[in-house]
Scaffold this active site. Structure first.
Site, PDB file in Angstrom:
ATOM      1  N   LYS A 191     -12.890  -6.597  -5.479  1.00  0.00           N
ATOM      2  CA  LYS A 191     -12.693  -6.132  -6.861  1.00  0.00           C
ATOM      3  C   LYS A 191     -12.648  -7.402  -7.705  1.00  0.00           C
ATOM      4  O   LYS A 191     -11.618  -8.071  -7.815  1.00  0.00           O
ATOM      5  CB  LYS A 191     -11.367  -5.372  -6.971  1.00  0.00           C
ATOM      6  CG  LYS A 191     -11.293  -4.374  -8.130  1.00  0.00           C
ATOM      7  CD  LYS A 191     -11.576  -4.942  -9.489  1.00  0.00           C
ATOM      8  CE  LYS A 191     -10.395  -5.649 -10.108  1.00  0.00           C
ATOM      9  NZ  LYS A 191     -10.737  -6.266 -11.431  1.00  0.00           N
ATOM     10  N   ARG A 195     -14.102  -9.619 -16.365  1.00  0.00           N
ATOM     11  CA  ARG A 195     -14.557 -10.468 -17.470  1.00  0.00           C
ATOM     12  C   ARG A 195     -15.836 -11.236 -17.135  1.00  0.00           C
ATOM     13  O   ARG A 195     -16.605 -11.585 -18.017  1.00  0.00           O
ATOM     14  CB  ARG A 195     -13.439 -11.421 -17.886  1.00  0.00           C
ATOM     15  CG  ARG A 195     -12.355 -10.642 -18.643  1.00  0.00           C
ATOM     16  CD  ARG A 195     -11.226 -11.515 -19.083  1.00  0.00           C
ATOM     17  NE  ARG A 195     -10.078 -11.313 -18.226  1.00  0.00           N
ATOM     18  CZ  ARG A 195      -8.964 -12.031 -18.299  1.00  0.00           C
ATOM     19  NH1 ARG A 195      -8.867 -12.988 -19.176  1.00  0.00           N
ATOM     20  NH2 ARG A 195      -7.963 -11.788 -17.485  1.00  0.00           N
ATOM     21  N   SER A 244      -2.802 -13.915 -12.030  1.00  0.00           N
ATOM     22  CA  SER A 244      -1.585 -14.373 -12.708  1.00  0.00           C
ATOM     23  C   SER A 244      -0.332 -13.917 -11.953  1.00  0.00           C
ATOM     24  O   SER A 244      -0.375 -12.950 -11.181  1.00  0.00           O
ATOM     25  CB  SER A 244      -1.571 -13.830 -14.134  1.00  0.00           C
ATOM     26  OG  SER A 244      -1.601 -12.417 -14.099  1.00  0.00           O
ATOM     27  N   CYS A 299      -6.313 -22.881 -11.800  1.00  0.00           N
ATOM     28  CA  CYS A 299      -4.931 -22.740 -11.318  1.00  0.00           C
ATOM     29  C   CYS A 299      -4.383 -24.070 -10.835  1.00  0.00           C
ATOM     30  O   CYS A 299      -3.192 -24.220 -10.644  1.00  0.00           O
ATOM     31  CB  CYS A 299      -4.870 -21.726 -10.195  1.00  0.00           C
ATOM     32  SG  CYS A 299      -5.827 -22.255  -8.781  1.00  0.00           S
TER      33      CYS A 299
HETATM   34  P1  NAD Z   1      -5.174 -11.599 -13.973  1.00  0.00           P
HETATM   35  O1  NAD Z   1      -3.901 -11.548 -13.234  1.00  0.00           O
HETATM   36  O2  NAD Z   1      -5.214 -11.087 -15.362  1.00  0.00           O
HETATM   37  O3  NAD Z   1      -6.310 -10.778 -13.191  1.00  0.00           O
HETATM   38  C1  NAD Z   1      -6.542 -10.981 -11.814  1.00  0.00           C
HETATM   39  C2  NAD Z   1      -7.081  -9.687 -11.224  1.00  0.00           C
HETATM   40  O4  NAD Z   1      -6.095  -8.670 -11.363  1.00  0.00           O
HETATM   41  C3  NAD Z   1      -8.345  -9.193 -11.916  1.00  0.00           C
HETATM   42  O5  NAD Z   1      -9.237  -8.707 -10.946  1.00  0.00           O
HETATM   43  C4  NAD Z   1      -7.825  -8.085 -12.820  1.00  0.00           C
HETATM   44  O6  NAD Z   1      -8.773  -7.061 -13.024  1.00  0.00           O
HETATM   45  C5  NAD Z   1      -6.627  -7.554 -12.062  1.00  0.00           C
HETATM   46  N1  NAD Z   1      -5.586  -7.037 -12.953  1.00  0.00           N
HETATM   47  C6  NAD Z   1      -5.298  -7.446 -14.216  1.00  0.00           C
HETATM   48  N2  NAD Z   1      -4.273  -6.741 -14.713  1.00  0.00           N
HETATM   49  C7  NAD Z   1      -3.885  -5.874 -13.763  1.00  0.00           C
HETATM   50  C8  NAD Z   1      -2.863  -4.885 -13.672  1.00  0.00           C
HETATM   51  N3  NAD Z   1      -2.031  -4.655 -14.694  1.00  0.00           N
HETATM   52  N4  NAD Z   1      -2.745  -4.183 -12.528  1.00  0.00           N
HETATM   53  C9  NAD Z   1      -3.564  -4.407 -11.502  1.00  0.00           C
HETATM   54  N5  NAD Z   1      -4.561  -5.328 -11.527  1.00  0.00           N
HETATM   55  C10 NAD Z   1      -4.719  -6.065 -12.634  1.00  0.00           C
HETATM   56  O7  NAD Z   1      -5.683 -13.119 -13.902  1.00  0.00           O
HETATM   57  P2  NAD Z   1      -6.917 -13.773 -14.652  1.00  0.00           P
HETATM   58  O8  NAD Z   1      -6.595 -13.910 -16.093  1.00  0.00           O
HETATM   59  O9  NAD Z   1      -8.181 -13.102 -14.267  1.00  0.00           O
HETATM   60  O10 NAD Z   1      -6.940 -15.216 -13.963  1.00  0.00           O
HETATM   61  C11 NAD Z   1      -6.139 -16.279 -14.407  1.00  0.00           C
HETATM   62  C12 NAD Z   1      -4.855 -16.351 -13.610  1.00  0.00           C
HETATM   63  O11 NAD Z   1      -5.152 -16.486 -12.229  1.00  0.00           O
HETATM   64  C13 NAD Z   1      -4.029 -17.566 -13.961  1.00  0.00           C
HETATM   65  O12 NAD Z   1      -2.682 -17.188 -14.002  1.00  0.00           O
HETATM   66  C14 NAD Z   1      -4.289 -18.532 -12.818  1.00  0.00           C
HETATM   67  O13 NAD Z   1      -3.284 -19.478 -12.568  1.00  0.00           O
HETATM   68  C15 NAD Z   1      -4.413 -17.580 -11.688  1.00  0.00           C
HETATM   69  N6  NAD Z   1      -5.127 -18.175 -10.576  1.00  0.00           N
HETATM   70  C16 NAD Z   1      -4.391 -18.561  -9.496  1.00  0.00           C
HETATM   71  C17 NAD Z   1      -5.015 -19.165  -8.440  1.00  0.00           C
HETATM   72  C18 NAD Z   1      -4.235 -19.614  -7.241  1.00  0.00           C
HETATM   73  O14 NAD Z   1      -4.846 -20.031  -6.292  1.00  0.00           O
HETATM   74  N7  NAD Z   1      -2.923 -19.555  -7.243  1.00  0.00           N
HETATM   75  C19 NAD Z   1      -6.400 -19.367  -8.464  1.00  0.00           C
HETATM   76  C20 NAD Z   1      -7.124 -18.939  -9.572  1.00  0.00           C
HETATM   77  C21 NAD Z   1      -6.461 -18.336 -10.634  1.00  0.00           C
END
Ligand code: NAD
Length: 519
Positions: A191, A195, A244, A299
């Protein structure tokens, strides 16, 4: 089951082009949603809508998981040699199509083409790691563990596993998961972020052309609806999540409550510590690249410079000069070092956090608000921003900005720097810049952070080590890829075996657990 015939032709029909809707990939083919929900996909450099993405339904998830479950049955039985063959072909195809894929990633995400190629390269590393699956899955044998008894153990696949991924690495993060999950004999349902969804279908076609049987790699596009359906589906055995922190925590808690194995990687606030003995020019170069590369949407971006007071003015002067000279433009423009952020909402949020820094008394040294790139006036650009005299109470420090904003926190020395790093709720990555081996050793042993760089700004581990943070940056036990990835996607089985010796008479029997008679 045999792997299907591979081809090496280009996946020309796979990209998200203007006017197309990026759909799901189920049972080896593009498949429209059962519903008609969709949302636009933007080019962040121009602000224009370049397509749309289907938002899947519970029915779409059911169809994908049913197909994956059928495929997992036979894929998990296929020989290691044949599975490795598919991985090797996938590797070749990924190399051959890097330019096309990088252009697609740059268009939907906004990052520069060299940076997009870089993320593909880091994903490729994991594919290459997974090519070694026959070696990686070798079990253990204790010959003659007791008299006439041998014990051996190995690991088997889980079945269907799901990956939920963020926007910032639309190729690398899915490749942190899928190659390892597939090599270990599972079917993988992705999934991706809604965006920048195009890369997921590009990868699906490459897998197919590599000879991966239909259903072993599927994609369901969508949002929370699809995520929740995967988390609650009884046939999904494990969930890998990257995104996140609030969503990571949610995914972890829901999946674990459903009895699933789960690794959920969250957000970060990564500190780059600069000691007085560091080469300040080198430290400034590294910090600027690590803070502003990919517009800070990594990240592992260094978003806080923790600087020894005695060299803070000198470092800030160097950082400011470099921040002002970063070449900001559309990701596909030659020489661009930094592109836009992902959406208009992200731009507004980041600019709001810069407002808060100013209002709360930090010193705005370089202000990236209202940044305009000529020719791209409607793009989602935020300029490199440098904020000095930041303290842990400032909102710009407390929040993960996920934009091109570098905070400077001044400290008295190494001990206070370690305190600052450890007081932060995140624990993804950190780095120290110093000429002292002793200081570096104290730092790497003292910080409560999962990945540490010594004069290395973004210490993303190579594929044969595992990636993962501590504290609010990871929920669950397991890091991703590398040895921990192999364990995450498999479960152990142990056999204790005796073959009766006809000539030796009846075997000794004991009513007592682990009786001496067996030894
Ligand atoms: P996000 O949490 O908004 O989305 C991540 C995924 O979760 C997406 O597929 C999205 O569709 C889904 N999602 C969003 N809201 C949801 C909800 N309410 N319920 C269920 N699923 C939901 O993150 P983003 O904005 O796409 O990515 C940026 C974030 O990811 C930053 O916080 C970054 O630090 C983090 N990140 C962490 C790592 C790591 O290795 N720790 C790596 C890359 C990115």
């Amino acid at each position: 089951m045999t792997a299907t015939t591979p081809t090496t032709s280009a996946p020309t029909d796979s990209t998200a082009t203007a006017s197309t809707t990026v759909t799901h990939w189920i049972d080896g083919a593009e498949r429209a949603s059962t519903g008609d929900a969709e949302q636009p996909v933007f080019d962040p450099s121009t602000g224009e809508v370049i397509g749309a993405v289907a938002l899947g339904s519970v029915d779409d998830v059911d169809t994908a998981v049913a197909s994956a479950a059928r495929a997992a049955e036979s894929w998990g039985q296929l020989s290691l040699a044949k599975r490795a063959g598919v991985l090797f072909r996938f590797r070749e195809l990924l190399v051959a199509h890097t330019d096309e894929l990088a252009a697609l990633v740059s268009r939907e995400h906004g990052k520069t083409i060299p940076d997009a190629k870089g993320e593909i390269g880091r994903g490729l590393e994991v594919v290459e790691f997974a090519c070694g699956i026959p070696q990686l899955l070798k079990g253990e044998l204790s010959d003659q563990a007791a008299t006439g008894i041998d014990v051996f153990s190995w690991r088997e696949p889980l079945g269907v596993v799901a990956g939920i991924t963020p926007f910032n690495f639309p190729v690398m993060v899915p490749l942190w998961m899928a190659p390892v999950a597939i090599a270990t004999g599972n079917a993988f349902v992705l999934k991706p972020s809604e965006r920048d969804p195009g890369a997921s279908l590009f990868l699906a076609r490459l897998w197919q052309r590599a000879g991966l049987p239909d259903g072993v790699f599927s994609v369901v596009q969508g949002d929370k609806v699809v995520v929740d359906a995967l988390l609650h589906h009884p046939d999904v055995a494990a969930v890998s999540f990257v995104g996140s922190t609030p969503i990571a925590r949610y995914v972890h808690d829901v999946a674990a409550a459903q009895g699933k194995r789960v690794q959920a990687l969250g957000g970060a606030k990564n500190h780059g510590v600069v000691l007085a003995d560091a080469d300040l020019d080198d430290a400034a170069d590294q910090l600027v690249a690590a803070a502003y590369g990919a517009a800070g949407e990594r990240c592992m971006a260094l978003s806080v410079a923790v600087v020894e007071e005695s060299v803070a003015d000198a470092l800030v002067e160097r950082l400011a000069a470099r921040a002002r000279s970063v070449k900001v433009s559309a990701g596909d423009q030659p020489g661009a070092e930094m592109g836009p952020v992902i959406t208009a909402a992200a731009k507004a949020r980041i600019e709001g956090l810069i407002d808060s820094a100013e209002a709360e008394g930090a010193t705005l040294v370089v202000d990236g608000r209202g940044y305009v790139v000529p020719g791209y006036e409607n793009g989602f650009f935020v300029g490199p921003t440098l904020v000095d005299h930041v303290s842990p109470e400032h909102t710009v420090y407390e929040e993960e900005v996920f934009g091109p904003v570098l905070d400077v926190v001044r400290v008295s020395g190494l001990a206070e720097a370690i305190e600052v790093v450890n007081a932060n709720p995140y624990g993804n990555g950190t780095a120290i810049f110093t000429a002292s081996g002793e200081a570096a050793r104290t730092f790497r042993r003292g910080v409560k952070v999962g990945m540490v760089g010594v004069n290395v700004p973004i210490p993303v581990p190579v594929a044969w080590h595992s990636f993962g943070g501590w504290k609010d940056s990871l929920f669950g036990e397991s890091h991703v890829y590398g040895p921990e990835g192999i364990r995450f996607y498999t479960r152990g089985k142990v056999v204790t075996q005796r073959w009766p010796h006809r000539d030796a008479g009846p075997a000794a029997v004991s009513f007592h657990f682990s009786g001496d008679a067996q030894k």
